[in-house]
Scaffold this active site. Structure first.
Site, PDB file in Angstrom:
ATOM      1  N   ASP A 138      -8.870  -4.716  -6.326  1.00 59.70           N
ATOM      2  CA  ASP A 138      -8.495  -3.807  -5.246  1.00 59.70           C
ATOM      3  C   ASP A 138      -9.313  -2.516  -5.345  1.00 59.70           C
ATOM      4  O   ASP A 138      -9.155  -1.751  -6.296  1.00 59.70           O
ATOM      5  CB  ASP A 138      -7.000  -3.492  -5.343  1.00 59.70           C
ATOM      6  CG  ASP A 138      -6.471  -2.742  -4.127  1.00 59.70           C
ATOM      7  OD1 ASP A 138      -7.266  -2.057  -3.455  1.00 59.70           O
ATOM      8  OD2 ASP A 138      -5.263  -2.846  -3.862  1.00 59.70           O
TER       9      ASP A 138
ATOM     10  N   SER B 196       0.848  -1.191   0.000  1.00 61.99           N
ATOM     11  CA  SER B 196       0.000   0.000   0.000  1.00 61.99           C
ATOM     12  C   SER B 196       0.888   1.249   0.000  1.00 61.99           C
ATOM     13  O   SER B 196       1.661   1.440  -0.939  1.00 61.99           O
ATOM     14  CB  SER B 196      -0.959  -0.033   1.191  1.00 61.99           C
ATOM     15  OG  SER B 196      -1.978   0.923   1.036  1.00 61.99           O
TER      16      SER B 196
ATOM     17  N   HIS C 297      -7.683  -5.248  -1.457  1.00 62.16           N
ATOM     18  CA  HIS C 297      -6.423  -4.562  -1.172  1.00 62.16           C
ATOM     19  C   HIS C 297      -5.454  -5.434  -0.382  1.00 62.16           C
ATOM     20  O   HIS C 297      -4.246  -5.310  -0.538  1.00 62.16           O
ATOM     21  CB  HIS C 297      -6.696  -3.264  -0.416  1.00 62.16           C
ATOM     22  CG  HIS C 297      -5.499  -2.382  -0.267  1.00 62.16           C
ATOM     23  ND1 HIS C 297      -4.675  -2.060  -1.332  1.00 62.16           N
ATOM     24  CD2 HIS C 297      -4.959  -1.757   0.816  1.00 62.16           C
ATOM     25  CE1 HIS C 297      -3.700  -1.276  -0.914  1.00 62.16           C
ATOM     26  NE2 HIS C 297      -3.842  -1.082   0.384  1.00 62.16           N
TER      27      HIS C 297
END
Length: 708
Positions: free
Chosen positions: A653, A578, A685
């Site tokens: 995602d 991320s 995600h």
């Protein structure tokens, strides 16, 4: 060479070097299910308005007196099952009073009278319901079906709060992408007479295409995704009156796409307090609205900042007051508490700490003291404190070093304290606040005592401006300082996260310790400027220039590693997910020659593809800050690749959308640069469940194979 200093005290956790048992990466990833994490007490909580706490043991609920810590009552699962034969295990207890247990049972909320072993109430609702929230006063459950909001009571399973056919309008769910501390979309009034709720109109938000490959043929799954600089949602707040069963809306004009958050009811249910933030996120108005008319009564106060303002907590009213409340604010540089009235008068700044207040636990019976949580002087820790509401004088309740998770009894006499630190797996204690005495009711054994695991140390470095930077160093078992070890730098580096904590394993995931030992690696993590729990100046230095200061600090960590005789400075890899994926790709591509290998999961590669609420807080819009966006854009550096780079992305995602990786791959092809890519089909995600084993193994195998 940068200067660095080491903590005068280095926490080092030796689990021994003579153990024969090894842990696989698979077992480490699934460690919670394999008994490799410290034990804890399930269903541990206070019985409301009492000095009694409960916890689960051997399929029984045990009631204990906090003064003596003796068990005073036991309820077996078999006893509860006689009333609820469909149960297969003890449920999680949502609320407990002197007579009743409240828990979820499939698509119903059950209120069980454990004194008479009978059903007190059953509130059933639609089996497809989501976002359910129970209120004991109303004896009702709010829940959503698709984009509409409903209420179930003991007599009616489906009372419509909203009946809106337009799919762009969503009621009763978290809004603003769950920023500003928002975790839900419904808010019961104190006595249960009203339900306030968030509503968002996403008409102006573009559709983002995701693909479901599990249909024949594959089908389109559009999601609403507001990208930085583009159309955002328009928010509203609705009020449902349970007596009249009518819905009204507060009179707030949000056509300018400003944000509504931190919704709080006044104790008398006459008003709703709302923090309103302009889209630029540099100004907050804290407003009071009349429930009866929906009109704004007054603005209690305003806050502004040239970087950003980000209220994250609801107001907390003082005991027996309908006017005075506590408000969290970073206006003096650290999150502190301020007392205000609903007329907008600042009574005083209650706390004046140079560290971060993180929450309010409650009050004592006298109403003279508030109990709070905060980091204390060491930002890597979490503690409970007692603060006098009149004088502001405070006392630390949790005295042991470490990370404490606490629950306050309703009367403020006792504290449930679960804590760990680098050398303590988990201790659960009951603290008598008045006597300042803690009694342990669980001392968890070290679950790794029989395994071949290395050591973890904390080291403090200095940033270029002299700021302390906290790091964690994991060394393999049988570490030999005369040898040279390759390094894996695990990085996150973004706002609202802290990787290095004085807790069990130092805040690391078990797979990091296992990887270090199984592959003879040093695993290193540094919390750079921009990360959480260090105050506003530390966090906000990243404004409009994401990646710059963060990389500078990470490279300070690299310099430290290179100064160690036992580090092979030619074999340093970096990995993150991320924001950590953004950091990983940025470190690899903007600093060629330092890292041999990088694995970036779910990476943000171009901030213009990220969401409005988060992205514009830290970067402003692409139109306002083109230079910042361009400098942070990872694509611009792909031709610098010197080593091996693997991108990993969930195919659906909804947080960091696949466009980030796809466009970086496109640029790599254009620049004739070879990089590697792997996608996890139908994962969002985070890759969760058993598939996470595949993910960690893929990342670690790639690092071992290429970090040479």
């Amino acid at each position: 060479m940068k200067k660095f200093t080491t903590l005068l005290f280095i926490f080092t956790f030796f689990l021994g070097f003579s153990q024969q048992k090894n842990i696989s990466i698979e077992d480490a990833v699934l460690g919670y299910y394999k008994g490799l994490y410290p034990t804890s007490l399930y269903n541990l909580q206070w019985v409301s308005n009492s000095n009694t706490y409960i916890y689960q043991k051997d399929n029984n609920l045990l009631f204990s007196d906090a003064k003596s810590n003796n068990v005073i009552q036991k309820i077996s699962f078999e006893t509860i099952q006689k009333t609820y034969p469909e149960l297969r295990r003890l449920p999680y207890i949502q609320e407990i009073t002197a007579t009743n247990l409240t828990f979820s049972n499939r698509n119903a909320i059950e209120v069980y009278n454990y004194k008479t072993n009978s059903k007190e109430n059953t509130i059933a609702f639609d089996e497809n319901a989501q976002n359910s929230e129970y209120n004991a006063h109303a004896k009702a459950v709010a829940y959503t079906l698709d984009n509409n909001l409903f209420i179930a009571t003991t007599t009616n399973a489906k009372i419509a709060v909203t009946e809106i056919s337009d799919k762009n309008i969503v009621s009763g769910q978290a809004i603003h992408r769950s920023e500003f501390g928002i975790v839900k979309g419904t808010f019961w009034s104190p006595e249960g007479n009203y339900l306030a709720f968030y509503q968002k109109d996403e008409t102006n938000v573009t559709d983002y295409p995701l693909v479901d490959i599990n249909t024949y043929p594959a089908t389109l799954m559009n999601i609403k995704y507001p990208m930085a600089g583009q159309g955002s949602e328009i928010a509203k707040i609705g009020i449902f009156n349970l007596k009249t069963q009518k819905t009204s809306y507060l009179d707030i004009d949000t056509t300018d796409e400003h944000y509504l958050t931190n919704l709080t009811w006044t104790p008398d249910e006459k008003y709703v307090l709302v923090a309103e933030i302009n889209r630029e996120q540099n100004h907050v108005w804290y407003n009071r609205y009349s429930v009866e008319t929906g009109k704004k009564v007054n603005t209690l106060f305003e806050e502004s900042n040239s970087k950003w303002t980000e209220p994250e907590f609801d107001a907390v009213f003082l005991p027996k007051s309908t006017t005075n409340f506590l408000w969290f604010s970073e206006r003096d540089g650290f999150m502190n508490l301020y007392e205000y009235t609903t007329d907008g008068k600042l009574v005083k700044q209650l706390t004046k700490f140079n560290w971060v207040v993180t929450g309010i636990l409650g009050f004592d019976e006298s109403g003279k003291n508030v109990f709070i949580t905060g980091t204390g002087e060491d930002a890597r820790e979490s503690h409970a404190f007692k603060v006098n509401l009149k004088s502001g004088k405070y006392a630390k309740i949790t005295v042991q070093n470490g990370t404490h998770y606490t629950q306050l009894s309703t009367n403020g006499n006792y504290l449930i304290d679960n804590y760990s630190n680098l050398t303590t797996p988990n201790i659960t204690a009951i603290t008598d606040i008045n006597k300042k005495k803690a009694t342990s009711i669980l001392i968890a054994e070290n679950p790794l005592a029989d395994y071949n695991i290395g050591t973890t140390e904390f080291v403090t470095l200095k940033a270029n401006d002299g700021t302390d930077l906290y790091t964690r160093v994991i060394k393999p078992a049988n570490f030999d300082a005369t040898k040279k070890y390759p390094v894996l730098i695990y990085v996150y580096g973004g706002p609202h996260a802290q990787m290095v904590t004085n807790s069990w394993l130092g805040g690391a995931n078990l797979w990091m310790d296992v990887f270090a030992t199984n592959e003879n690696y040093i695993v290193f993590t540094l919390d750079n400027r921009g990360s959480a729990n260090r105050g506003f100046a530390f966090e906000s230095i990243i404004h409009r220039n994401l990646g710059n200061v963060e990389m500078e600090d990470q490279l300070t960590g690299v310099d430290y590693l290179k100064s160690l005789n036992y580090v092979d400075s030619n074999r340093i890899a970096v990995n993150g997910w991320s924001f950590g994926g953004f950091m990983t790709t940025s470190l690899m591509l903007r600093n060629p020659g330092i890292f041999t290998t990088a694995v970036a999961g779910g990476p943000v590669t171009d901030w213009k593809y990220y969401e409005v609420m988060y992205g514009e807080r830290y970067m402003d819009t692409p139109q306002e800050n083109p230079e910042g966006y361009e400098k942070a854009k990872v694509h611009n550096y792909i031709k610098n690749l010197d080593g091996k780079l693997l991108l990993i992305h969930g195919s659906v995602d909804p947080t960091v959308v696949p466009q980030h990786s796809m466009t970086l791959l496109q640029e790599a092809v254009k620049q004739k640069v070879q990089i590697d890519f792997f996608t996890y089909p139908m994962h969002e995600h985070n890759v969760r469940g058993v598939d996470r084993v595949h993910l960690i193994e893929k990342m670690m195998n790639y690092i071992v194979e290429n970090n040479k």
